[in-house]
Motif scaffolding. Sequence first.
Motif, PDB file in Angstrom:
ATOM      1  N   THR A 220      15.572  -3.316 -11.378  1.00  0.00           N
ATOM      2  CA  THR A 220      16.582  -3.251 -10.314  1.00  0.00           C
ATOM      3  C   THR A 220      16.736  -1.808  -9.857  1.00  0.00           C
ATOM      4  O   THR A 220      16.487  -0.863 -10.610  1.00  0.00           O
ATOM      5  CB  THR A 220      17.942  -3.757 -10.810  1.00  0.00           C
ATOM      6  N   ASP A 221      17.164  -1.641  -8.615  1.00  0.00           N
ATOM      7  CA  ASP A 221      17.399  -0.291  -8.099  1.00  0.00           C
ATOM      8  C   ASP A 221      18.469   0.427  -8.911  1.00  0.00           C
ATOM      9  O   ASP A 221      18.339   1.617  -9.231  1.00  0.00           O
ATOM     10  CB  ASP A 221      17.827  -0.349  -6.626  1.00  0.00           C
ATOM     11  N   GLU A 222      19.541  -0.298  -9.249  1.00  0.00           N
ATOM     12  CA  GLU A 222      20.638   0.311  -9.992  1.00  0.00           C
ATOM     13  C   GLU A 222      20.192   0.774 -11.372  1.00  0.00           C
ATOM     14  O   GLU A 222      20.547   1.868 -11.822  1.00  0.00           O
ATOM     15  CB  GLU A 222      21.802  -0.684 -10.123  1.00  0.00           C
ATOM     16  N   GLY A 223      19.416  -0.060 -12.048  1.00  0.00           N
ATOM     17  CA  GLY A 223      18.927   0.310 -13.368  1.00  0.00           C
ATOM     18  C   GLY A 223      17.986   1.492 -13.329  1.00  0.00           C
ATOM     19  O   GLY A 223      18.033   2.374 -14.196  1.00  0.00           O
ATOM     20  N   ALA A 224      17.135   1.537 -12.310  1.00  0.00           N
ATOM     21  CA  ALA A 224      16.211   2.667 -12.164  1.00  0.00           C
ATOM     22  C   ALA A 224      16.981   3.961 -11.930  1.00  0.00           C
ATOM     23  O   ALA A 224      16.653   5.008 -12.500  1.00  0.00           O
ATOM     24  CB  ALA A 224      15.241   2.406 -11.025  1.00  0.00           C
ATOM     25  N   GLU A 225      18.016   3.904 -11.103  1.00  0.00           N
ATOM     26  CA  GLU A 225      18.838   5.095 -10.845  1.00  0.00           C
ATOM     27  C   GLU A 225      19.521   5.563 -12.122  1.00  0.00           C
ATOM     28  O   GLU A 225      19.663   6.775 -12.357  1.00  0.00           O
ATOM     29  CB  GLU A 225      19.886   4.776  -9.774  1.00  0.00           C
ATOM     30  N   ARG A 226      19.930   4.630 -12.953  1.00  0.00           N
ATOM     31  CA  ARG A 226      20.580   4.991 -14.217  1.00  0.00           C
ATOM     32  C   ARG A 226      19.607   5.738 -15.132  1.00  0.00           C
ATOM     33  O   ARG A 226      19.965   6.727 -15.768  1.00  0.00           O
ATOM     34  CB  ARG A 226      21.078   3.721 -14.905  1.00  0.00           C
ATOM     35  N   VAL A 227      18.366   5.275 -15.179  1.00  0.00           N
ATOM     36  CA  VAL A 227      17.361   5.929 -16.019  1.00  0.00           C
ATOM     37  C   VAL A 227      17.068   7.326 -15.496  1.00  0.00           C
ATOM     38  O   VAL A 227      17.006   8.301 -16.272  1.00  0.00           O
ATOM     39  CB  VAL A 227      16.078   5.078 -16.080  1.00  0.00           C
ATOM     40  N   VAL A 228      16.891   7.455 -14.199  1.00  0.00           N
ATOM     41  CA  VAL A 228      16.603   8.773 -13.610  1.00  0.00           C
ATOM     42  C   VAL A 228      17.777   9.722 -13.830  1.00  0.00           C
ATOM     43  O   VAL A 228      17.584  10.919 -14.069  1.00  0.00           O
ATOM     44  CB  VAL A 228      16.273   8.636 -12.111  1.00  0.00           C
ATOM     45  N   GLY A 229      18.987   9.188 -13.792  1.00  0.00           N
ATOM     46  CA  GLY A 229      20.146  10.019 -14.077  1.00  0.00           C
ATOM     47  C   GLY A 229      20.160  10.538 -15.497  1.00  0.00           C
ATOM     48  O   GLY A 229      20.579  11.672 -15.765  1.00  0.00           O
TER      49      GLY A 229
ATOM     50  N   THR B 122      10.375  14.153 -35.039  1.00  0.00           N
ATOM     51  CA  THR B 122      10.083  13.830 -33.640  1.00  0.00           C
ATOM     52  C   THR B 122      11.375  13.832 -32.828  1.00  0.00           C
ATOM     53  O   THR B 122      12.473  13.782 -33.374  1.00  0.00           O
ATOM     54  CB  THR B 122       9.397  12.459 -33.536  1.00  0.00           C
ATOM     55  N   ARG B 123      11.219  13.873 -31.501  1.00  0.00           N
ATOM     56  CA  ARG B 123      12.386  13.974 -30.619  1.00  0.00           C
ATOM     57  C   ARG B 123      12.406  12.795 -29.649  1.00  0.00           C
ATOM     58  O   ARG B 123      11.492  12.627 -28.847  1.00  0.00           O
ATOM     59  CB  ARG B 123      12.351  15.281 -29.831  1.00  0.00           C
ATOM     60  N   PHE B 124      13.475  12.018 -29.730  1.00  0.00           N
ATOM     61  CA  PHE B 124      13.672  10.882 -28.843  1.00  0.00           C
ATOM     62  C   PHE B 124      15.041  10.991 -28.183  1.00  0.00           C
ATOM     63  O   PHE B 124      15.999  11.458 -28.800  1.00  0.00           O
ATOM     64  CB  PHE B 124      13.593   9.561 -29.611  1.00  0.00           C
ATOM     65  N   VAL B 125      15.114  10.536 -26.936  1.00  0.00           N
ATOM     66  CA  VAL B 125      16.391  10.466 -26.231  1.00  0.00           C
ATOM     67  C   VAL B 125      16.525   9.070 -25.647  1.00  0.00           C
ATOM     68  O   VAL B 125      15.535   8.354 -25.460  1.00  0.00           O
ATOM     69  CB  VAL B 125      16.506  11.529 -25.123  1.00  0.00           C
ATOM     70  N   SER B 126      17.741   8.675 -25.344  1.00  0.00           N
ATOM     71  CA  SER B 126      18.016   7.340 -24.822  1.00  0.00           C
ATOM     72  C   SER B 126      18.001   7.336 -23.304  1.00  0.00           C
ATOM     73  O   SER B 126      18.576   8.223 -22.662  1.00  0.00           O
ATOM     74  CB  SER B 126      19.374   6.843 -25.319  1.00  0.00           C
ATOM     75  N   ALA B 127      17.354   6.318 -22.741  1.00  0.00           N
ATOM     76  CA  ALA B 127      17.328   6.150 -21.284  1.00  0.00           C
ATOM     77  C   ALA B 127      17.466   4.669 -20.949  1.00  0.00           C
ATOM     78  O   ALA B 127      16.532   4.040 -20.449  1.00  0.00           O
ATOM     79  CB  ALA B 127      16.046   6.724 -20.704  1.00  0.00           C
ATOM     80  N   PRO B 128      18.653   4.085 -21.252  1.00  0.00           N
ATOM     81  CA  PRO B 128      18.825   2.655 -20.995  1.00  0.00           C
ATOM     82  C   PRO B 128      18.933   2.351 -19.508  1.00  0.00           C
ATOM     83  O   PRO B 128      19.390   3.183 -18.719  1.00  0.00           O
ATOM     84  CB  PRO B 128      20.138   2.338 -21.720  1.00  0.00           C
ATOM     85  N   GLY B 129      18.495   1.156 -19.126  1.00  0.00           N
ATOM     86  CA  GLY B 129      18.601   0.728 -17.742  1.00  0.00           C
ATOM     87  C   GLY B 129      17.518  -0.286 -17.417  1.00  0.00           C
ATOM     88  O   GLY B 129      16.384  -0.153 -17.862  1.00  0.00           O
ATOM     89  N   ASP B 130      17.885  -1.295 -16.636  1.00  0.00           N
ATOM     90  CA  ASP B 130      16.936  -2.329 -16.222  1.00  0.00           C
ATOM     91  C   ASP B 130      16.213  -1.845 -14.977  1.00  0.00           C
ATOM     92  O   ASP B 130      16.716  -1.955 -13.860  1.00  0.00           O
ATOM     93  CB  ASP B 130      17.683  -3.627 -15.945  1.00  0.00           C
ATOM     94  N   ILE B 131      15.014  -1.292 -15.163  1.00  0.00           N
ATOM     95  CA  ILE B 131      14.307  -0.689 -14.034  1.00  0.00           C
ATOM     96  C   ILE B 131      13.694  -1.716 -13.095  1.00  0.00           C
ATOM     97  O   ILE B 131      13.072  -1.348 -12.088  1.00  0.00           O
ATOM     98  CB  ILE B 131      13.224   0.297 -14.504  1.00  0.00           C
TER      99      ILE B 131
END
Length: 264
Positions: A69-78, A58-67
């Motif tokens: 918050t605006d900052e955390g959501a932006e980190r995930v989208v990045g 299977t294929r997994f990637v990391s997307a850390p961030g506290d969504i």
Amino acid sequence: MLIDLTGNTALVTGSTQGIGAAIASGLARAGARVAVNGRTEASVADAVERLSRQDPGTRFVSAPGDIATDEGAERVVGAVPRVDILVNNLGIFGAEDALTISDDEWRRYFEVNVLSAVRMIRSYLPGMMERSWGRVQNIASDSAVVIPAEMIHYGMSKTALLAVSRGFAKEAAGTGVTVNSVIAGPTHTGGVEDFVYELVDKDLPWDEAQRAFMREHRPQSLIQRLIEPDEIANMVVYLSSAFASATTGGAVRVDGGYVDSILP
């Protein structure tokens, strides 16, 4: 029914454990590349390693961030700019006397359980609509319909999530993108085990505690047991597939018959 999600990227929020991890695993086994989300890099890395070991190939990637918050959501989208399947699973819950819930606690539940989903939908829905395909699923709860007296702030947030789902389904009308809620019933997770022991005798073995909890606090359940996370994941995988192309704007129940109604 053979569900093949190969070629799709999925993001499951709050997926380092519990229902979210089960959903991430189910989508990956169906062929999707799955982004795992949690608040810290360490927790996400641990979850990716564990899920990859559990399901080789299977294929997994990391997307850390506290969504929450605006900052955390932006980190995930990045980290994951394009998503074809968005599963908003992040949520908090806990028992509290209705008359003592503070304003800050009401706001916290709304921020985490509702606005986090709205942030993610705003980020990814436009791209799905442009590509004329996509799936958005918001993990709600039976508590959205049957408000628990011991946690009405949680029930409120999940009711709001049903409205969010229906509204964004209208926004995506005619585009080939579907938006749904999944109403999960009482589910067996580590957090729920802690919650059960808040309400029943802490000295009871788990099997007895579970039965006591369902008998005393969730007697409406028709399966008379807690739901396993994989059972929630099975519905999410189906709704993520081409087979569910005519299901949108709905609140699909995986509640063990808990909600005593023909419709949500």
